[in-house]
Scaffold this active site. Structure first.
Site, PDB file in Angstrom:
ATOM      1  N   ASP A   1     -12.718   2.302   7.559  1.00  0.00           N
ATOM      2  CA  ASP A   1     -12.380   1.482   6.324  1.00  0.00           C
ATOM      3  C   ASP A   1     -12.812   0.250   6.308  1.00  0.00           C
ATOM      4  O   ASP A   1     -12.336  -0.852   6.023  1.00  0.00           O
ATOM      5  CB  ASP A   1     -10.694   1.604   6.073  1.00  0.00           C
ATOM      6  CG  ASP A   1     -10.419   1.265   4.724  1.00  0.00           C
ATOM      7  OD1 ASP A   1     -11.168   1.209   3.871  1.00  0.00           O
ATOM      8  OD2 ASP A   1      -9.225   0.855   4.574  1.00  0.00           O
TER       9      ASP A   1
ATOM     10  N   VAL B   1       2.747  -5.533   3.741  1.00  0.00           N
ATOM     11  CA  VAL B   1       2.468  -6.573   4.568  1.00  0.00           C
ATOM     12  C   VAL B   1       2.919  -7.908   4.310  1.00  0.00           C
ATOM     13  O   VAL B   1       2.973  -8.319   3.240  1.00  0.00           O
ATOM     14  CB  VAL B   1       0.903  -6.782   4.708  1.00  0.00           C
ATOM     15  CG1 VAL B   1       0.386  -7.897   5.766  1.00  0.00           C
ATOM     16  CG2 VAL B   1       0.002  -5.264   4.716  1.00  0.00           C
TER      17      VAL B   1
ATOM     18  N   GLY C   1       0.782  -1.236  -0.116  1.00  0.00           N
ATOM     19  CA  GLY C   1       0.143   0.144   0.128  1.00  0.00           C
ATOM     20  C   GLY C   1       0.906   1.297   0.042  1.00  0.00           C
ATOM     21  O   GLY C   1       2.074   1.225   0.035  1.00  0.00           O
ATOM     22  N   ALA C   2       0.050   2.353  -0.015  1.00  0.00           N
ATOM     23  CA  ALA C   2       0.942   3.617   0.136  1.00  0.00           C
ATOM     24  C   ALA C   2       1.765   3.911   1.261  1.00  0.00           C
ATOM     25  O   ALA C   2       2.803   4.348   1.219  1.00  0.00           O
ATOM     26  CB  ALA C   2      -0.237   4.853  -0.138  1.00  0.00           C
ATOM     27  N   TYR C   3       1.577   3.188   2.281  1.00  0.00           N
ATOM     28  CA  TYR C   3       1.921   3.397   3.609  1.00  0.00           C
ATOM     29  C   TYR C   3       3.047   2.407   3.946  1.00  0.00           C
ATOM     30  O   TYR C   3       3.817   2.632   5.126  1.00  0.00           O
ATOM     31  CB  TYR C   3       1.144   3.708   4.727  1.00  0.00           C
ATOM     32  CG  TYR C   3       0.169   5.068   4.295  1.00  0.00           C
ATOM     33  CD1 TYR C   3       0.748   6.213   4.411  1.00  0.00           C
ATOM     34  CD2 TYR C   3      -0.923   4.681   3.930  1.00  0.00           C
ATOM     35  CE1 TYR C   3       0.085   7.329   4.113  1.00  0.00           C
ATOM     36  CE2 TYR C   3      -1.786   5.688   3.682  1.00  0.00           C
ATOM     37  CZ  TYR C   3      -1.254   7.069   3.809  1.00  0.00           C
ATOM     38  OH  TYR C   3      -1.970   8.067   3.606  1.00  0.00           O
TER      39      TYR C   3
END
Length: 331
Positions: A145, A27, A22-24
């Protein structure tokens, strides 16, 4: 394949495979080398370091996650460990280690054979989902979310909410703008950039509830405006008095769509399920049912009564203070 280990002293986790990007951050599926090599999910989040160290917003959020872990709620994914790893370029890699569950609700629905989930299974899933959401709201956490990809399903059919409470860890320097919930599960007040609280999660629960019947998303908008149009085409344009104040999109910019019977889209709904879904999908967040009240809805009461009769300890230990859906939370 790269396999890195992280620990403040001896090596603790061995990365096996990337299971999400993801953008951050990333995982990983990893092995816990201190616990017989059992699999864990390891989230590595990049955080900009400051002169004072890790931002207080991130520290507070992690402390809250740690505090919740003490409850070991059956419908919340377990946080097993938190570590930090210094990076170059003034960055800290924050490592959150969760229990590993290899299936989310989206995958579960995709794998479900025709004709789909039966009514008893749908009710069981909704009961578990709402118990998890009620627990978060009772602890003043808005998930923000909720979507099938953030709801994990164990091999025994236990639902566990994941990725809750991390909004401020991921984007501690960002305002909580409309870029929060995946578009198709996003509440109208979030799309309109109005103030929001716990009812945003209840809207998402309604979208997920409908998807359990159809196995496809209820509102598939291609943009914010298109998403609102899709909602109004089903529910009707709301009365002007319910339109939030000080938002960029005026009420008059939308056609006067008449409401449609929700059973036109989901004919399998029984009367009690229809009533609960309609109360979850209220445009006005103050009229939307809360998680606590949803758990007391007649649609779920029969399921809860059956569980209490067979195993009283399996019922959620919810401690909501009231039934309102607009419980304030810190932002």
């Amino acid at each position: 394949m790269s396999r890195l280990c992280h620990d403040s002293g001896e090596n603790a986790y061995e990365e096996v495979a990337v299971i999400g990007n993801g953008a951050y951050g990333t995982v990983w599926k990893a092995r816990d080398l201190k616990n017989d090599g059992q699999f864990v999910a390891m989230k590595k989040i990049r955080i900009q370091n400051t002169e004072e160290g890790m931002p207080m917003s991130a520290i507070r959020e992690i402390a809250l996650l740690r505090q919740l872990e003490g409850h070991e709620h059956p419908n919340i994914v377990r946080l097993l460990d938190v570590r930090t790893h210094s990076q170059a370029n003034s960055e800290i890699s924050l490592i959150l280690v969760f229990e590993y569950i290899d299936q989310d609700l989206s995958t579960y629905l995709e794998r479900c054979p025709n004709p789909g989930l039966g009514p008893d299974k749908i009710r069981d899933i909704m009961l578990q989902l709402l118990k998890g959401v009620d627990f978060l709201h009772s602890n003043r956490i808005v998930h923000r979310d909720l979507k099938p990809q953030n709801i994990l399903v164990t091999s025994q059919g236990r639902l566990k909410l994941a990725d809750f409470g991390l909004a401020r860890v991921y984007g501690f320097q960002m305002a909580l703008t409309q870029v929060v919930v995946t578009l198709w599960y996003r509440a109208p007040e979030v799309i309109l950039q109005a103030q929001y609280a716990t009812p945003v999660d209840m809207w998402s629960c309604g979208c997920i509830f409908a998807e359990l019947y159809t196995r496809r998303p209820l509102f598939c908008g291609q943009s914010d405006i298109d998403q609102l149009i899709k909602i109004f085409e089903m529910l009707g344009r709301p009365p002007e008095v319910d339109w939030p104040e000080n938002v960029s999109l005026p009420w008059s910019s939308f056609k006067a769509y008449p409401s449609q019977p929700i059973t036109k889209y989901i004919p399998e709904l029984d009367p009690m399920a229809k009533d609960l879904l309609e109360n979850l999908l209220k445009f006005n967040p103050h009229q939307r049912i809360s998680a606590k009240n949803a758990l007391n809805h007649q649609y779920l009461r029969d399921e809860i009564d059956d569980i209490q009769t067979s195993s009283p300890s399996s019922v959620s230990e919810s401690n909501s203070s009231d039934g309102r859906s607009d419980t304030p939370v810190s932002k």
